[in-house]
Design an enzyme around this catalytic site. Structure first.
Site, PDB file in Angstrom:
ATOM      1  N   ILE A  57      24.201  46.210  32.931  1.00  0.00           N
ATOM      2  CA  ILE A  57      24.167  45.288  34.069  1.00  0.00           C
ATOM      3  C   ILE A  57      25.575  45.095  34.611  1.00  0.00           C
ATOM      4  O   ILE A  57      26.561  45.203  33.886  1.00  0.00           O
ATOM      5  CB  ILE A  57      23.532  43.935  33.632  1.00  0.00           C
ATOM      6  CG1 ILE A  57      23.119  43.097  34.838  1.00  0.00           C
ATOM      7  CG2 ILE A  57      24.459  43.163  32.688  1.00  0.00           C
ATOM      8  CD1 ILE A  57      22.204  41.913  34.483  1.00  0.00           C
ATOM      9  N   CYS A  58      25.661  44.814  35.938  1.00  0.00           N
ATOM     10  CA  CYS A  58      26.936  44.412  36.558  1.00  0.00           C
ATOM     11  C   CYS A  58      26.622  43.215  37.460  1.00  0.00           C
ATOM     12  O   CYS A  58      25.731  42.428  37.148  1.00  0.00           O
ATOM     13  CB  CYS A  58      27.584  45.587  37.305  1.00  0.00           C
ATOM     14  SG  CYS A  58      26.633  46.193  38.715  1.00  0.00           S
ATOM     15  N   GLN A  59      27.312  43.075  38.577  1.00  0.00           N
ATOM     16  CA  GLN A  59      27.049  41.937  39.451  1.00  0.00           C
ATOM     17  C   GLN A  59      25.842  42.182  40.359  1.00  0.00           C
ATOM     18  O   GLN A  59      24.995  41.326  40.505  1.00  0.00           O
ATOM     19  CB  GLN A  59      28.290  41.600  40.288  1.00  0.00           C
ATOM     20  CG  GLN A  59      28.143  40.362  41.157  1.00  0.00           C
ATOM     21  CD  GLN A  59      27.883  39.084  40.364  1.00  0.00           C
ATOM     22  OE1 GLN A  59      28.331  38.935  39.241  1.00  0.00           O
ATOM     23  NE2 GLN A  59      27.134  38.154  40.941  1.00  0.00           N
ATOM     24  N   GLY A  61      24.384  45.756  40.731  1.00  0.00           N
ATOM     25  CA  GLY A  61      23.652  46.962  40.360  1.00  0.00           C
ATOM     26  C   GLY A  61      24.349  48.270  40.688  1.00  0.00           C
ATOM     27  O   GLY A  61      23.920  49.324  40.244  1.00  0.00           O
ATOM     28  N   THR A  85      23.553  40.706  37.687  1.00  0.00           N
ATOM     29  CA  THR A  85      23.730  39.311  37.302  1.00  0.00           C
ATOM     30  C   THR A  85      23.558  38.381  38.500  1.00  0.00           C
ATOM     31  O   THR A  85      23.044  37.267  38.354  1.00  0.00           O
ATOM     32  CB  THR A  85      25.128  39.118  36.672  1.00  0.00           C
ATOM     33  OG1 THR A  85      25.279  40.066  35.607  1.00  0.00           O
ATOM     34  CG2 THR A  85      25.294  37.715  36.117  1.00  0.00           C
TER      35      THR A  85
END
Length: 97
Positions: A57-59, A61, A85
């Site tokens: 996961i990141c902020q 995608g 996120t």
């Protein structure tokens, strides 16, 4: 490339979650249980990745999608979390700080 939604992530049990955002982003709030391995340092920390399947996961995608593609090429069983996120928080799911 395999991907799941944040709703699917919330239902998953026992699958490690790797957060590839930078430490300052991670500190502002992350999915409970996520382990921070920033994209910028991942190349030298590949030994820290789980041996079995895991989610990334990141902020939003984008970064996690690039990481998943690179890791799949190395034989890892990684799945991208679409929406990241940011979407997790927008849907009101709990975060750790």
């Amino acid at each position: 490339m395999k991907s799941i939604t944040v709703q699917q992530l919330r239902e998953r049990q026992g699958v490690p979650l790797i957060d590839v955002r930078e430490p300052d982003e991670y500190a502002l709030g992350h999915v409970p249980g996520a382990v921070n391995l920033p994209m910028s340092t991942l190349g030298e920390r590949l030994h820290e990745l789980p041996d079995a399947a895991f989610d990334v996961i990141c902020q939003a995608g984008g970064r996690s999608a690039r990481v998943v593609q690179a890791l799949e090429a190395r034989g890892h069983d990684a799945t991208n979390v679409d929406g990241g996120t940011g979407e997790w928080i927008a849907l009101g799911f709990p975060v750790e700080r």
